[in-house]
Write a protein that holds these residues in place. Structure first.
Motif, mmCIF file in Angstrom:
data_model
loop_
_atom_site.group_PDB
_atom_site.id
_atom_site.type_symbol
_atom_site.label_atom_id
_atom_site.label_comp_id
_atom_site.label_asym_id
_atom_site.label_seq_id
_atom_site.Cartn_x
_atom_site.Cartn_y
_atom_site.Cartn_z
ATOM 1 N N ILE A 38 0.747 -1.474 -0.263
ATOM 2 C CA ILE A 38 -0.002 0.094 -0.220
ATOM 3 C C ILE A 38 0.977 0.895 -0.033
ATOM 4 O O ILE A 38 0.569 2.700 -0.814
ATOM 5 N N ILE B 162 -4.891 10.833 4.524
ATOM 6 C CA ILE B 162 -3.879 10.916 4.030
ATOM 7 C C ILE B 162 -3.118 12.284 3.397
ATOM 8 O O ILE B 162 -3.994 12.791 3.042
ATOM 9 N N PHE C 288 -1.625 8.420 7.175
ATOM 10 C CA PHE C 288 -0.188 8.530 6.704
ATOM 11 C C PHE C 288 0.087 9.521 5.750
ATOM 12 O O PHE C 288 -0.744 10.715 5.690
ATOM 13 N N TYR D 196 1.402 10.368 1.853
ATOM 14 C CA TYR D 196 0.784 10.005 0.664
ATOM 15 C C TYR D 196 2.317 8.782 0.030
ATOM 16 O O TYR D 196 3.154 9.909 0.230
#
Ligand code: 5AD
Ligand code: SF4
Length: 440
Positions: A49, A306, A335, A337
């Motif tokens: 991912i 993200i 997260f 990117y």
């Protein structure tokens, strides 16, 4: 035949897939071992991912190589998303990997292992439009005996611009509901108290019976809840564009469908959501949150975010912050990117947000979410919840931990009950990650 060791990275789908893999190899005569040094076959079920997920796996492969150096007959196989993404590239360093198998080719594992035993490399990364492993009874080799994943669908037909999953897991397909219910019943007979129905986008679950009605996700949820009122039913992951009021109403109707929804937002900026090809706007997402609050007032909501997607400005980032503040998520996975080869974003956009800006924005998101998580936990103090006991607390063997319907972990001192029991617990304190309670 030999001993199998398996390590799993990535999402819940991978955890469930590893249980299918162990079942397939058990049937072919391999026994599972949790001691890597004992293994004849080492498998690593991988995630693609983000780049850092793959880097971790490369690190593990060098460790496996040292084991192979000492015991050259050991086979090392890479399975899962990274196998599907990198294919033969994983075989470039001849001595690192013997076997590469994608998520839809696990039935072929016994044959492929045989091929490697005669000194050849083996690979099968064919994706399928039908494979759901519906007839395979997963071996829960690493379990608390209380809660189990049940896969209801595989693959993903969305084309989110940043995401590698459509390439690694192929087209969306649903599993026959009868086989899902059979698996759930088998779990209950084995003493399980909770099932987590999983798929990349559970709201797209759809099974068309010949000559009869179509089973959608709401219907599947209801059928699962009706198997036993003593069974808790959870699910993941929902998709904002597809999550219907019908699903929310079924959740309200059955006390044993847990009141917790994971609804990834990704960004709070409509412009960025459009670029991400998510298919919904900020306002649409807010309306879905409002629907949850209206139909399920005591439901916990979690999300994925993200930071630093292509072209994201400070104004877009502020939209994300204000949406987080508005939604008051109970929990979030956050997260930076990470550009992935072949995705729409990699082909059409420039990954132009500098690394320091991504880090700074991610920090701001994490700080805000930590504050909100702490606040929402404080609001739980004084409330009484039904908790399903999952295990003994890591900090004290006099305490248990379990979850409430909202999927929040509660730790409480107790001697008389057992793992798998339901107990009433009053929350007396909250730390940043956990609720502390007392049996009442
Ligand atoms: N970079 C960063 N995060 C990603 N995710 C998916 N693809 C990427 C990527 N390229 C996140 C999304 C998704 C979660 C499983 O991982 O937030 O919901
Ligand atoms: Fe799961 Fe996605 Fe990672 Fe594959 S790439 S293991 S589907 S999180």
């Amino acid at each position: 035949m030999g001993k199998l060791y398996i390590e799993t990275y990535g999402c819940q789908m991978n955890v469930a897939d590893s249980e299918v893999v162990v079942a397939i190899l058990n049937n072919a005569g391999y026994t599972y071992t949790n001691n890597i040094l004992d293994a004849d076959v080492i498998l690593v079920n991988t995630c693609s991912i983000r780049d850092n997920a793959e880097q971790r796996i490369w690190g593990r492969l060098t460790v496996f190589k040292q084991i192979k150096n000492k015991k050259p007959a050991t086979l090392v196989g890479v399975i899962g998303c990274m196998a599907e993404r990198l294919k033969t590239k994983l075989l470039d360093d001849e001595k690192l990997v013997d076997l590469v198998v994608g998520p839809d080719a696990y039935r072929d594992l016994p044959n492929l292992i045989k091929q490697t035993e005669i000194g050849q490399h083996a690979i099968n990364v064919l994706l399928s439009r039908e494979e759901t492993y519906a007839d395979i009874s997963p071996v829960r080799y690493d379990t608390n005996g209380v809660s189990a994943f049940v896969t209801i669908m595989r693959g993903c037909d969305n084309v989110c611009a940043y995401c590698v999953v459509p390439f690694t897991r192929g087209r969306e397909r649903s599993r026959n509901p009868q086989t899902i219910l059979d698996e759930v019943k088998e779990l209950i007979l084995k003493g399980y108290k909770e099932v987590i129905l999983i798929g990349q986008n559970v709201d797209k679950y759809k099974w068309e019976h010949e000559n009869s009605d179509t089973v959608n996700f709401a219907a599947l949820l209801e059928m699962t809840a009706l198997v036993s009122p003593q069974l808790r039913v959870r699910f993941s992951t929902s998709y904002p564009q597809d999550m219907t009021d019908e699903v929310l109403e079924k959740m309200a109707q059955y006390q044993n469908i847990c009141k917790s929804i994971h609804l990834p937002i990704q960004s709070g900026s409509t412009r960025i959501l459009e670029m991400m090809k998510r298919g919904y706007s900020r306002e649409w997402y807010m309306e879905r949150i409002a629907a949850i609050r209206r139909i399920l007032p005591d439901c916990a909501i979690s999300t994925d975010i993200i930071a630093g997607f292509c072209s994201e400005t400070d104004a877009d980032h502020n939209d994300t912050l204000s949406l987080i503040e508005w939604a008051r998520f109970d929990f979030a996975f956050m997260f930076k990117y990470s550009e992935r080869s072949n995705t729409f974003a990699q082909r059409k956009y420039v990954d132009d947000v500098p690394e320091e800006t991504k880090s700074k924005r991610l920090d701001e998101i994490i700080k805000l979410q930590n504050r909100l998580s702490a606040e929402t936990k404080k609001e739980d103090i004084g409330k009484v919840y039904e908790v399903l006991i999952e295990g003994v607390s890591k900090k004290s063997d006099q305490s248990f931990f379990g979850r409430n319907s909202q999927n929040k972990v509660i730790v409480f001192p107790c001697k008389t009950y057992h793992i798998g029991d339901y107990v009433s617990v009053k929350v007396v304190r909250a730390t940043s990650a956990t609720l502390i309670g007392e049996i009442c």
